[in-house]
Write a protein that holds these residues in place. Structure first.
Motif: not given
Length: 256
Positions: A190, A198, A249, A192, A194-195, A25, A21-22, A28-29
C-alpha cells in the motif's frame, strides 16, 4: 530566577501523532496491520507510541515494544498504556535503535524515524534503513514506514528556507523511494501520502501550545529563546518545505 514546570512552555500537548497523520488514515493503517494477526509489534522511534497502542487495542493477541531516546515521550507512552489497560502487553524502552537485536518480529512501525536505524555520523540513508527493517522482520511480516520524500525537486531558494544545510540529496522522489523498498526485499502492498490538511494540522498542532504560552507570557525569562525557536520552525515550513516535502506511508511486506 527559579521557574516551576507549570511556568515552562508546554511540549506537543496538542498532538495525537508526532507527524502529519489523520485519525482516518491512522485507522486504515492499523486495520491493515492488525488484520495479519501479529504476535509482536516493534515501534522504532516510537515517541509516546500512540499508533503502537492502537494496534495492540485491535490485535489483542499481540505484544509490543516501543524504543526511543526521548525519556519524556516514553513516560507519556507508559502513562497512556496504563490508562488504557495495556501496560502488561507493551514496554517503552529508552535505547538506540541502531543495530538493535529486537527482531525478528511480525510487524514494525517506523514513522518519521528511519534515521534511528542509520549511522548518525553519516548522511541519512533510507536504503540502509530499509535493509535494517527487512532484517528485523520475519518473512511475510509487515512494516508501516513513514518516510519523507520530495514531491518535486526543490529550488535553491526553497532549500535555503529549510533546515540548515538542506540539499536535494536529503530525500528521494516517491518512485525512487518505493524502488529502494523493493531492492531491500519488500513488496509495496500500500502506498499513500499525507495530504495538505494533515500537514497543516500537524504543523499548527506542533506549535499551538507554545504559541498560546508565548502570548500569555511575553516577559517570561524563557520567552525570547522560545519565540526565536518557534518563529524559526514556522519559517522553515512556510518559506521552505511546505508543498515540497511530503510524507509517504508505505505498508511493506517482507518477501519470503
Amino acid at each position: 530566577m527559579i521557574t516551576s514546570d507549570s511556568d515552562l512552555p508546554p511540549r506537543l500537548g496538542s498532538l495525537t501523532f508526532h507527524g502529519p497523520l489523520s485519525e482516518a488514515r491512522a485507522t486504515r493503517l492499523i486495520e491493515r496491520l492488525a488484520a495479519t494477526g501479529p504476535a509482536d509489534v516493534l515501534d522504532i522511534g516510537c515517541g509516546w507510541g500512540e499508533l503502537l497502542l492502537r494496534v495492540l487495542e485491535v490485535a489483542p493477541a499481540a505484544k509490543g515494544a516501543g524504543i526511543d531516546i526521548n525519556a519524556e515521550d516514553l513516560a507519556r507512552g507508559r502513562a497512556l498504556a496504563e490508562a488504557r489497560g495495556l501496560a502488561d502487553r507493551v514496554e517503552f524502552v529508552e535505547e538506540s535503535a541502531l543495530g538493535t537485536d529486537r527482531g525478528p518480529v511480525d510487524a514494525i512501525l517506523c514513522l518519521g524515524s528511519s534515521q534511528a536505524l542509520c549511522d548518525p555520523e553519516q548522511p541519512h540513508d533510507p536504503a540502509a534503513a530499509l535493509r535494517e527493517l527487512r532484517r528485523l522482520l520475519r518473512p511475510g511480516g509487515r512494516v508501516v514506514l513513514g518516510e519523507g520524500f520530495w514531491q518535486r525537486t526543490p529550488t535553491d531558494e526553497e532549500l535555503a528556507g529549510m533546515w540548515p544545510g538542506a540539499a536535494t540529496g536529503d530525500h528521494y522522489l516517491l518512485g525512487d523511494l518505493v524502488d529502494l523498498a523493493i531492492e531491500a526485499g519488500f513488496r509495496p502492498a500500500w502506498i499513500e501520502t499525507a495530504s495538505a490538511d494533515e500537514w497543516e494540522e500537524f504543523e499548527s498542532g506542533y506549535r499551538y501550545d507554545t504559541e498560546v504560552w508565548l502570548a500569555a507570557h511575553p516577559d517570561h525569562p524563557l520567552a525570547a529563546e522560545t519565540r526565536e525557536r518557534v518563529d524559526r520552525q514556522r519559517a522553515t515550513w512556510l518559506n521552505g518545505y511546505r508543498q515540497v516535502l511530503g510524507i509517504a506511508y508505505l505498508t511493506l511486506v517482507a518477501v519470503a
